[in-house]
Design a protein around this motif. Sequence first.
Motif, mmCIF file in Angstrom:
data_model
loop_
_atom_site.group_PDB
_atom_site.id
_atom_site.type_symbol
_atom_site.label_atom_id
_atom_site.label_comp_id
_atom_site.label_asym_id
_atom_site.label_seq_id
_atom_site.Cartn_x
_atom_site.Cartn_y
_atom_site.Cartn_z
ATOM 1 N N PHE A 1 12.878 -13.280 -19.919
ATOM 2 C CA PHE A 1 12.260 -13.924 -21.067
ATOM 3 C C PHE A 1 12.172 -15.435 -20.862
ATOM 4 C CE2 PHE A 1 12.524 -10.396 -24.153
ATOM 5 C CZ PHE A 1 11.416 -10.694 -24.937
ATOM 6 N N LYS A 2 11.089 -16.011 -21.351
ATOM 7 C CA LYS A 2 10.977 -17.464 -21.396
ATOM 8 C C LYS A 2 11.994 -18.027 -22.386
ATOM 9 C CE LYS A 2 6.171 -17.777 -19.928
ATOM 10 N NZ LYS A 2 4.793 -18.221 -20.270
ATOM 11 N N ASP A 3 12.219 -19.330 -22.307
ATOM 12 C CA ASP A 3 13.219 -19.934 -23.184
ATOM 13 C C ASP A 3 12.718 -19.949 -24.627
ATOM 14 O OD1 ASP A 3 11.878 -22.570 -23.848
ATOM 15 O OD2 ASP A 3 11.978 -22.757 -21.674
ATOM 16 N N PRO A 4 13.630 -20.074 -25.592
ATOM 17 C CA PRO A 4 13.239 -19.986 -27.004
ATOM 18 C C PRO A 4 12.159 -20.979 -27.421
ATOM 19 C CG PRO A 4 15.609 -19.745 -26.805
ATOM 20 C CD PRO A 4 15.102 -20.112 -25.433
ATOM 21 N N GLU A 5 12.174 -22.178 -26.849
ATOM 22 C CA GLU A 5 11.183 -23.184 -27.239
ATOM 23 C C GLU A 5 9.784 -22.761 -26.802
ATOM 24 O OE1 GLU A 5 14.037 -23.835 -25.653
ATOM 25 O OE2 GLU A 5 15.113 -24.669 -27.370
ATOM 26 N N ALA A 6 9.657 -22.224 -25.592
ATOM 27 C CA ALA A 6 8.360 -21.760 -25.110
ATOM 28 C C ALA A 6 7.874 -20.566 -25.924
ATOM 29 C CB ALA A 6 8.448 -21.397 -23.628
ATOM 30 N N LEU A 7 8.781 -19.675 -26.281
ATOM 31 C CA LEU A 7 8.412 -18.530 -27.105
ATOM 32 C C LEU A 7 7.936 -18.986 -28.479
ATOM 33 C CD1 LEU A 7 11.364 -16.099 -26.298
ATOM 34 C CD2 LEU A 7 9.035 -15.976 -25.396
ATOM 35 N N LYS A 8 8.657 -19.919 -29.058
ATOM 36 C CA LYS A 8 8.289 -20.427 -30.381
ATOM 37 C C LYS A 8 6.891 -21.019 -30.365
ATOM 38 C CE LYS A 8 10.234 -23.213 -34.163
ATOM 39 N NZ LYS A 8 9.165 -24.182 -34.437
ATOM 40 N N ALA A 9 6.583 -21.795 -29.324
ATOM 41 C CA ALA A 9 5.263 -22.415 -29.223
ATOM 42 C C ALA A 9 4.167 -21.359 -29.094
ATOM 43 C CB ALA A 9 5.228 -23.368 -28.028
ATOM 44 N N ARG A 10 4.431 -20.308 -28.305
ATOM 45 C CA ARG A 10 3.409 -19.260 -28.127
ATOM 46 C C ARG A 10 3.174 -18.509 -29.430
ATOM 47 N NH1 ARG A 10 -0.249 -16.843 -28.380
ATOM 48 N NH2 ARG A 10 -1.270 -15.345 -26.976
ATOM 49 N N PHE A 11 4.237 -18.198 -30.136
ATOM 50 C CA PHE A 11 4.075 -17.483 -31.398
ATOM 51 C C PHE A 11 3.388 -18.363 -32.447
ATOM 52 C CE2 PHE A 11 7.728 -14.705 -29.934
ATOM 53 C CZ PHE A 11 6.962 -13.553 -29.826
ATOM 54 N N GLU A 12 3.756 -19.635 -32.494
ATOM 55 C CA GLU A 12 3.107 -20.530 -33.454
ATOM 56 C C GLU A 12 1.618 -20.654 -33.166
ATOM 57 O OE1 GLU A 12 6.772 -23.462 -34.819
ATOM 58 O OE2 GLU A 12 5.474 -24.065 -33.151
ATOM 59 N N ALA A 13 1.251 -20.632 -31.901
ATOM 60 C CA ALA A 13 -0.168 -20.691 -31.540
ATOM 61 C C ALA A 13 -0.935 -19.470 -32.041
ATOM 62 C CB ALA A 13 -0.313 -20.808 -30.024
ATOM 63 N N ALA A 14 -0.223 -18.363 -32.226
ATOM 64 C CA ALA A 14 -0.837 -17.137 -32.748
ATOM 65 C C ALA A 14 -0.816 -17.082 -34.271
ATOM 66 C CB ALA A 14 -0.116 -15.917 -32.179
ATOM 67 N N GLY A 15 -0.225 -18.090 -34.906
ATOM 68 C CA GLY A 15 -0.208 -18.135 -36.355
ATOM 69 C C GLY A 15 1.095 -17.742 -36.999
ATOM 70 N N VAL A 16 2.145 -17.561 -36.212
ATOM 71 C CA VAL A 16 3.430 -17.154 -36.768
ATOM 72 C C VAL A 16 4.098 -18.339 -37.469
ATOM 73 C CG1 VAL A 16 5.744 -16.280 -36.230
ATOM 74 C CG2 VAL A 16 3.750 -15.374 -35.015
ATOM 75 N N THR A 17 4.618 -18.067 -38.663
ATOM 76 C CA THR A 17 5.440 -19.030 -39.374
ATOM 77 C C THR A 17 6.685 -18.300 -39.873
ATOM 78 O OG1 THR A 17 4.473 -18.588 -41.564
ATOM 79 C CG2 THR A 17 3.372 -20.247 -40.184
ATOM 80 N N ALA A 18 7.674 -19.059 -40.260
ATOM 81 C CA ALA A 18 8.903 -18.454 -40.774
ATOM 82 C C ALA A 18 8.685 -17.786 -42.123
ATOM 83 C CB ALA A 18 9.999 -19.514 -40.887
ATOM 84 N N GLU A 19 7.637 -18.186 -42.827
ATOM 85 C CA GLU A 19 7.424 -17.685 -44.185
ATOM 86 C C GLU A 19 6.594 -16.402 -44.226
ATOM 87 O OE1 GLU A 19 8.635 -21.600 -43.900
ATOM 88 O OE2 GLU A 19 6.632 -20.922 -43.247
ATOM 89 N N ARG A 20 5.766 -16.169 -43.229
ATOM 90 C CA ARG A 20 4.848 -15.027 -43.281
ATOM 91 C C ARG A 20 5.433 -13.833 -42.531
ATOM 92 N NH1 ARG A 20 -1.494 -14.957 -41.171
ATOM 93 N NH2 ARG A 20 -2.087 -13.014 -42.237
ATOM 94 N N PRO A 21 5.517 -12.657 -43.152
ATOM 95 C CA PRO A 21 6.024 -11.479 -42.440
ATOM 96 C C PRO A 21 5.147 -11.141 -41.242
ATOM 97 C CG PRO A 21 5.868 -11.068 -44.798
ATOM 98 C CD PRO A 21 5.166 -12.361 -44.547
#
Length: 281
Positions: free
Chosen positions: A214-234
């Motif tokens: 697995f990539k490191d947590p920061e890289a994963l966070k950036a990839r998910f955020e680029a797809a529209g993931v936020t902490a508030e949205r299921p």
Amino acid sequence: MEMLVSTEWLAAELGKPDLIVFDTTKYLPNEPFDGKAKYLEAHIPGARFFDIDVVADPDSDLPHMIPTAARFEKLLGALGVSTASRVVFYDQKGLASAARGWWLMRLFGHHAAAVLDGGLPKWLKEGRPTEAGEPLAPAPTHFTADFQAELVKGIGDVKRIIRQGGGGALILDARSKGRFDGTAPEPRPGLPSGHMPGAASVPYNELLNADQTFKDPEALKARFEAAGVTAERPVVTSCGTGVTACILALGLLRAGFPEAAVYDGSWTEWAGRPETPKAIA
């Protein structure tokens, strides 16, 4: 127990009485291999085989759908897993199907479960030992399931999400971009490619390094955020049959996001239903 463990950690823990290791390999229909046969050729010492086609609903026409809690309890007990066990899952490709085993354990309330980072390829590259053949049958034990319904979604749930549009949960699709866009074929004959309207493409291999760790947590966070993931949205994760969707679920937790649900039927169920809307690029 950490959700992701290293080969170094596993090598040091092997042989401890509360640790159970499973090869969870499942090859796609277009891959000319059999996971159980290759497990018998070489596996991590002491590892047992966890067949996701068996730890499943035998009455469903869809591949490896989740079993009932009673069936899960019976099968896990027969595999020697108790509620006191620590369980590590790996696969022969690196990190493709191991997360399905990890997710099933969480679905049925057992959090002392992990995925081996890099899987068997990393273990072999480091020159670590393997063994061949069928191990001795484990002593049966008792496993108690505690089903976590919020971690799984069915087709009705996904239909409602799509009707809600941008106001509902975000669907993340772990399949390749070509399959998502409709430009590459599905591995299952007769199944069209494409995606659910409003879904975002996050191919699971984009979460992994070249050595299948697995990539490191920061890289994963950036990839998910680029797809529209936020902490508030299921988030609901999907793929072909609910296997690599579990990699996205693990990656989201590693990135610090709330736990996602997995659409168990995934694209195989969705694309096979005439009434469901399908989209292409």
